[in-house]
Design an enzyme around this catalytic site. Structure first.
Site, short mmCIF file in Angstrom:
data_model
loop_
_atom_site.label_atom_id
_atom_site.label_comp_id
_atom_site.label_asym_id
_atom_site.label_seq_id
_atom_site.Cartn_x
_atom_site.Cartn_y
_atom_site.Cartn_z
CB CYS A 1 -8.63 -4.66 -3.15
SG CYS A 1 -7.79 -3.07 -3.02
CB CYS B 1 -5.36 -1.19 -1.64
SG CYS B 1 -6.61 -0.59 -0.49
CB CYS C 1 -10.66 -3.43 1.19
SG CYS C 1 -10.09 -2.60 -0.32
CG ASN D 1 -0.44 -0.20 2.52
OD1 ASN D 1 0.64 -0.74 2.67
ND2 ASN D 1 -1.18 0.21 3.53
CB VAL D 2 1.62 3.74 -2.23
CG1 VAL D 2 2.33 5.08 -2.35
CG2 VAL D 2 2.59 2.61 -2.59
CD GLU D 3 -1.66 4.63 4.62
OE1 GLU D 3 -1.24 5.51 5.39
OE2 GLU D 3 -2.30 3.63 5.01
CD GLU E 1 -5.46 -5.67 -1.99
OE1 GLU E 1 -5.03 -4.54 -1.72
OE2 GLU E 1 -5.97 -6.43 -1.15
N1 THU Z 1 -5.27 -1.82 2.59
C1 THU Z 1 -4.71 -2.49 1.55
O1 THU Z 1 -3.61 -2.16 1.10
N2 THU Z 1 -5.39 -3.53 1.02
C2 THU Z 1 -6.57 -4.02 1.51
O2 THU Z 1 -7.17 -4.89 0.90
C3 THU Z 1 -7.08 -3.49 2.78
C4 THU Z 1 -6.58 -2.14 3.15
C5 THU Z 1 -4.56 -0.65 3.14
C6 THU Z 1 -5.17 0.66 2.77
C7 THU Z 1 -4.65 1.55 3.89
O3 THU Z 1 -3.39 2.06 3.48
C8 THU Z 1 -4.46 0.61 5.06
O4 THU Z 1 -4.53 -0.70 4.54
C9 THU Z 1 -5.50 0.78 6.16
O5 THU Z 1 -6.79 0.66 5.65
#
Ligand code: THU
Length: 138
Positions: free
Chosen positions: A92, A56, A89, A45-47, A58
């Site tokens: 995704c 996410c 999620c 994940n890259v916020e 994915e």
């Molecule tokens: N996140 C993912 O990278 N993939 C998922 O399927 C669930 C959530 C990340 C998004 C966010 O950066 C962190 O988890 C908290 O929600």
């Protein structure tokens, strides 16, 4: 039928967690998948300071899929910072559906599941086809 080395795939996902950028949620995620031609692709994940723009794990996995030859995903797993399996999620699951091979499987906390089980009656590319619209106008 190819045997899936789930532990090896989960290890790749756990390795990807280390490359996550999650300064806002403090919840790094790593994902890994097998492709139908035998490659392994991964993502993290890259916020973003504009929270809603977060990618996410994915999302970046699918980017790698496309960048490294395309194809379809046959097996998938994602993990948290402790290497524990988490569920993808909802958004995704839809993202994976776009690139899933028929019968794609996931390692989840409740065992090996198909994508169809965790995203039943999915909307997908077929729903947009002109032929389908012609057949089922309603
Ligand atoms: N996140 C993912 O990278 N993939 C998922 O399927 C669930 C959530 C990340 C998004 C966010 O950066 C962190 O988890 C908290 O929600």
């Amino acid at each position: 039928m190819t045997v899936i080395d789930w532990d090896a795939l989960q290890h790749v996902a756990a390795d990807a967690v280390g490359r996550a950028y999650a300064p806002y949620s403090h919840f790094p995620v790593g994902a890994a998948a097998l492709t139908d031609d035998g490659r392994v692709v991964s993502g993290c994940n890259v916020e973003n300071a504009s929270y809603g723009l977060t990618l996410c794990a994915e999302c970046t996995l699918v980017g790698e899929l496309r960048q490294t030859g395309g194809g379809r995903l046959t097996a998938f797993v994602c993990v948290d910072e402790g290497g524990r399996v988490i569920m993808p999620c909802g958004r995704c699951r839809q993202l994976l559906h776009e690139f899933a091979a028929p019968g794609m499987v996931l390692r989840t906390a409740s065992g090996i599941r198909t994508l169809a089980e965790i995203l039943p009656d999915a909307f997908g590319p077929d729903d947009l086809s002109r032929e389908r619209l012609r057949r089922d106008p309603a």
